[in-house]
Design an enzyme around this catalytic site. Structure first.
Site, PDB file in Angstrom:
ATOM      1  N   HIS A 155      11.165  24.720  30.766  1.00 45.06           N
ATOM      2  CA  HIS A 155      12.584  24.835  30.689  1.00 45.06           C
ATOM      3  C   HIS A 155      13.390  23.498  30.821  1.00 45.06           C
ATOM      4  O   HIS A 155      14.073  23.244  31.543  1.00 45.06           O
ATOM      5  CB  HIS A 155      13.267  25.485  32.123  1.00 45.06           C
ATOM      6  CG  HIS A 155      12.866  27.096  31.837  1.00 45.06           C
ATOM      7  ND1 HIS A 155      13.786  28.153  31.537  1.00 45.06           N
ATOM      8  CD2 HIS A 155      11.709  27.625  32.203  1.00 45.06           C
ATOM      9  CE1 HIS A 155      13.244  29.203  31.715  1.00 45.06           C
ATOM     10  NE2 HIS A 155      11.764  29.058  32.018  1.00 45.06           N
ATOM     11  N   TYR A 166       6.157  23.720  40.969  1.00 47.58           N
ATOM     12  CA  TYR A 166       7.698  23.226  40.568  1.00 47.58           C
ATOM     13  C   TYR A 166       7.366  21.956  41.498  1.00 47.58           C
ATOM     14  O   TYR A 166       8.204  20.766  40.900  1.00 47.58           O
ATOM     15  CB  TYR A 166       8.463  24.057  41.331  1.00 47.58           C
ATOM     16  CG  TYR A 166       8.698  25.317  40.260  1.00 47.58           C
ATOM     17  CD1 TYR A 166       7.864  25.966  39.668  1.00 47.58           C
ATOM     18  CD2 TYR A 166      10.130  25.912  40.064  1.00 47.58           C
ATOM     19  CE1 TYR A 166       8.082  27.428  38.800  1.00 47.58           C
ATOM     20  CE2 TYR A 166      10.346  26.803  39.348  1.00 47.58           C
ATOM     21  CZ  TYR A 166       9.259  27.552  38.724  1.00 47.58           C
ATOM     22  OH  TYR A 166       9.572  28.648  37.964  1.00 47.58           O
TER      23      TYR A 166
HETATM   24  C1  HEM Z   1       2.765  30.693  36.882  1.00 48.76           C
HETATM   25  C2  HEM Z   1       3.859  30.939  36.785  1.00 48.76           C
HETATM   26  C3  HEM Z   1       4.872  30.008  36.506  1.00 48.76           C
HETATM   27  C4  HEM Z   1       4.753  28.481  36.553  1.00 48.76           C
HETATM   28  C5  HEM Z   1       3.321  27.721  36.472  1.00 48.76           C
HETATM   29  C6  HEM Z   1       5.883  28.102  36.245  1.00 48.76           C
HETATM   30  C7  HEM Z   1       6.330  26.533  36.036  1.00 48.76           C
HETATM   31  C8  HEM Z   1       7.451  26.141  35.963  1.00 48.76           C
HETATM   32  C9  HEM Z   1       7.742  24.649  36.179  1.00 48.76           C
HETATM   33  C10 HEM Z   1       6.553  23.481  36.198  1.00 48.76           C
HETATM   34  C11 HEM Z   1       9.046  24.323  36.009  1.00 48.76           C
HETATM   35  C12 HEM Z   1       9.937  22.895  36.168  1.00 48.76           C
HETATM   36  C13 HEM Z   1      10.089  22.775  37.732  1.00 48.76           C
HETATM   37  C14 HEM Z   1      10.918  21.580  37.791  1.00 48.76           C
HETATM   38  O1  HEM Z   1      10.387  20.544  37.268  1.00 48.76           O
HETATM   39  O2  HEM Z   1      11.877  21.357  38.544  1.00 48.76           O
HETATM   40  C15 HEM Z   1       9.552  25.582  35.903  1.00 48.76           C
HETATM   41  C16 HEM Z   1      11.132  26.066  35.828  1.00 48.76           C
HETATM   42  C17 HEM Z   1      11.503  27.222  35.524  1.00 48.76           C
HETATM   43  N1  HEM Z   1      11.068  28.221  35.607  1.00 48.76           N
HETATM   44 FE1  HEM Z   1       8.963  28.716  36.029  1.00 48.76          FE
HETATM   45  N2  HEM Z   1       6.919  28.931  36.022  1.00 48.76           N
HETATM   46  C18 HEM Z   1       6.358  30.046  36.240  1.00 48.76           C
HETATM   47  C19 HEM Z   1       6.910  31.553  36.358  1.00 48.76           C
HETATM   48  C20 HEM Z   1       8.350  31.588  36.184  1.00 48.76           C
HETATM   49  C21 HEM Z   1       8.967  32.940  36.209  1.00 48.76           C
HETATM   50  C22 HEM Z   1       8.139  34.205  36.380  1.00 48.76           C
HETATM   51  C23 HEM Z   1      10.152  32.765  35.725  1.00 48.76           C
HETATM   52  C24 HEM Z   1      11.051  34.053  35.883  1.00 48.76           C
HETATM   53  C25 HEM Z   1      12.263  33.906  36.585  1.00 48.76           C
HETATM   54  C26 HEM Z   1      10.357  31.326  35.692  1.00 48.76           C
HETATM   55  C27 HEM Z   1      11.571  30.883  35.554  1.00 48.76           C
HETATM   56  C28 HEM Z   1      11.946  29.277  35.619  1.00 48.76           C
HETATM   57  C29 HEM Z   1      13.035  28.863  35.221  1.00 48.76           C
HETATM   58  C30 HEM Z   1      14.416  29.364  34.988  1.00 48.76           C
HETATM   59  C31 HEM Z   1      12.896  27.501  35.347  1.00 48.76           C
HETATM   60  C32 HEM Z   1      14.072  26.344  35.058  1.00 48.76           C
HETATM   61  C33 HEM Z   1      14.647  25.987  36.398  1.00 48.76           C
HETATM   62  C34 HEM Z   1      15.642  24.887  36.364  1.00 48.76           C
HETATM   63  O3  HEM Z   1      16.621  24.969  35.839  1.00 48.76           O
HETATM   64  O4  HEM Z   1      15.304  23.808  36.961  1.00 48.76           O
HETATM   65  N3  HEM Z   1       9.288  30.713  35.841  1.00 48.76           N
HETATM   66  N4  HEM Z   1       8.856  26.698  35.560  1.00 48.76           N
END
Ligand code: HEM
Length: 302
Positions: free
Chosen positions: A26, A291
């Site tokens: 994202h 995260y």
């Molecule tokens: C193994 C599963 C997952 C991994 C490894 C993963 C990994 C990540 C990482 C590394 C980030 C960036 C974090 C940061 O630097 O602040 C992120 C952001 C995000 N993820 Fe995931 N994610 C996973 C599953 C999911 C799921 C199931 C959702 C469903 C709701 C999701 C929704 C989001 C959203 C909306 C963001 C952006 C948040 C923001 O605006 O800061 N992710 N994810």
């Protein structure tokens, strides 16, 4: 868990083109400020202060799911809406949603294994041939990855339905536990893009559209919860609960103005206040580690 999270974030960096300083998923998004007005309709289910009737401040970040910010808006059909409630006692509590009700991997190991065999997502599509036998072992993942190609994006960040995907527990004053799932419903109604509209979208048009929309007046979302029944899985993000489950409206989020403030925040979905707890879902609990690693890397790079 921490080691697997590190390997997983390394793999994301390998298959996507992630520039320094960006979130490892994202990457491209836009941040807003607003407030949440609670109905108090779930105060028999949770003691969480922001769900008792009244108002709490909130920060919101809309995003495109790709870890590569250069992907066009159309290449990322899944959009994100991360909300951080700022509580009067100084605590924060998060709800992180996407425009899909399910996730494609049941466990962190499967998620990481899938990334491990993919050579590159750089063209925006996973090669199903590359994933081959792996998807035969994990049919739920195959079904969703095939569907990503057909998934319709919302026409605007303001017209998507955002699901927090996992189950959570609401805990009340008597320590009773009720499994729930969150859903944000756009006040203006759900609207999706036709494949034709998608072709003509220029990069950053979603950000421009939401900017113009908020400049004209607040953008609102209703927060609903689905009440889980004993037979509804609380540990499996690849499964939806039946749509006819009882729903409660917790309140309305009113988004009022742009702010850069949320760009630095880690919207960790496991950070929450008393009255809400994580379920047994291993993907949910794993996200905490991934995260933190992503936040650490993007912070030291800038
Ligand atoms: C193994 C599963 C997952 C991994 C490894 C993963 C990994 C990540 C990482 C590394 C980030 C960036 C974090 C940061 O630097 O602040 C992120 C952001 C995000 N993820 Fe995931 N994610 C996973 C599953 C999911 C799921 C199931 C959702 C469903 C709701 C999701 C929704 C989001 C959203 C909306 C963001 C952006 C948040 C923001 O605006 O800061 N992710 N994810």
């Amino acid at each position: 868990m921490d080691r697997l999270a590190k390997t997983t974030v390394d793999r994301i960096e390998k298959v996507f083109d992630v520039p320094a300083g960006y979130r490892r998923a994202h990457a491209r998004g836009k941040s807003y400020r607003g407030y949440f007005t609670a109905t108090g309709s779930a105060n028999h289910l949770t003691k969480a202060p922001h769900f008792q009737s009244g108002e709490s401040e909130a920060l919101v970040r809309f995003s495109h799911f790709s870890p590569d910010p250069k992907w066009t808006d159309a290449m990322s059909p899944v959009k994100g809406m991360a909300v951080q409630f700022l509580l009067a006692n100084g605590e924060v509590t998060n709800i992180v949603g996407v425009t899909s009700p399910i996730f494609f991997a049941k466990t962190p190991e499967i998620f990481s294994e899938i990334l491990g065999v993919v050579k590159s997502f750089k063209k925006g599509k996973p090669s199903l041939k590359e994933l081959g036998s792996l998807l035969a072992d994990y049919p739920e993942s195959g079904a969703m990855l095939t569907n990503i190609r057909k998934m319709q994006a919302p026409s605007s960040f303001a017209t998507g339905q955002y699901y927090a995907v996992h189950a959570f527990y609401f805990i009340n004053e008597e320590d009773q536990r009720q499994p729930i799932k969150y859903l944000w419903e756009p006040e203006v109604g759900v609207e999706t893009l036709s494949p034709l509209d998608t072709v003509s979208l220029s990069t950053g048009s979603f950000e421009k559209e939401i900017e113009d929309r908020v400049a004209k007046g607040p953008v609102k979302f209703r927060l609903d919860i689905l009440l889980g029944q004993p037979e509804d899985p609380t540990d499996d993000p690849t499964k939806e609960w039946p749509k006819e489950r009882e729903k409660l409206t917790l309140g309305t989020l009113t988004i009022t103005e742009a702010t850069e403030e949320a760009e630095n925040i880690v919207f960790d979905p496991t950070i929450m206040t008393a009255g809400i707890e994580c379920s047994e879902d291993r993907i949910l609990n794993f996200r905490h580690h991934a995260y933190q690693i992503s936040h650490h890397r993007r912070t030291i790079e800038t």
